[in-house]
Write an enzyme that holds these catalytic residues in place. Structure first.
Site, PDB file in Angstrom:
ATOM      1  CG  HIS A  67      -1.815   1.166   1.332  1.00 49.06           C
ATOM      2  ND1 HIS A  67      -3.112   1.153   0.890  1.00 49.06           N
ATOM      3  CD2 HIS A  67      -1.603   2.411   1.820  1.00 49.06           C
ATOM      4  CE1 HIS A  67      -3.663   2.341   1.108  1.00 49.06           C
ATOM      5  NE2 HIS A  67      -2.761   3.124   1.674  1.00 49.06           N
ATOM      6  CD  GLU A  68       1.742   3.446   3.660  1.00 42.82           C
ATOM      7  OE1 GLU A  68       1.970   4.584   3.188  1.00 42.82           O
ATOM      8  OE2 GLU A  68       0.669   3.175   4.222  1.00 42.82           O
ATOM      9  CG  HIS A  71       0.454   6.240  -0.588  1.00 45.69           C
ATOM     10  ND1 HIS A  71      -0.595   7.032  -0.969  1.00 45.69           N
ATOM     11  CD2 HIS A  71      -0.034   5.428   0.394  1.00 45.69           C
ATOM     12  CE1 HIS A  71      -1.669   6.713  -0.258  1.00 45.69           C
ATOM     13  NE2 HIS A  71      -1.359   5.743   0.568  1.00 45.69           N
TER      14      HIS A  71
END
Length: 152
Positions: A67-68, A71
């Protein structure tokens, strides 16, 4: 797991799932309470909540890292890296990354205890409050009647 091992894991996941190198650092931050991890816009580092790793294990950790990394890679490329952006949602789907992480139970917020019960003298409407209040200053919101302390 140390911060160096975490950074190596992030680099492996980045190459395997995204086909791109992770050139910054990943570290554990025990001050994170409401999230599994975060991507730092200025430094491009990734911080992970160690409580999520301890409570849910490696699978949850890998999901948070993916998920990170979504980003991270989108921000580096100058594309939409926010949760609401289409680019971000599409990359989540392509890489099999979770949209949300599991909530750590030890850090889960609980409702505050309502210790004081006030009642209107006229309409008997009850108000629960955590902090004691001055009944001479406040009135009932329904009928504008006087309030009195019913119980502590």
């Amino acid at each position: 797991m140390t911060d160096l091992e975490l950074t190596e894991l992030v680099k492996e996941i980045s190459l395997a799932d995204f086909g791109k190198a992770f050139k910054h650092q990943a570290m554990f931050n025990r001050r994170l309470r409401t999230t599994g991890g975060r991507y730092m816009l200025q430094s491009h580092h990734i911080e992970i909540n160690p409580a999520s790793y301890k409570e849910f294990g490696t699978d949850e950790l890998v999901g948070i890292i993916k998920h990170e990394l979504c980003h991270y890679h989108l921000h580096i490329e100058g594309r939409g890296y926010l949760h609401r952006d289409r680019d971000f949602r599409e990359l989540l789907e392509q890489t099999g990354s979770p949209r949300f992480c599991s909530l750590v139970q030890s850090k889960a917020r609980t409702k505050p205890v309502k210790r004081y019960i006030y009642a209107c003298i006229d309409c008997r409407c009850e108000y629960a409050r955590k902090i004691r209040m001055n009944t001479a200053r406040y009135r009932c919101g329904k009928c504008n009647g006087k309030l009195r302390l019913k119980s502590e």
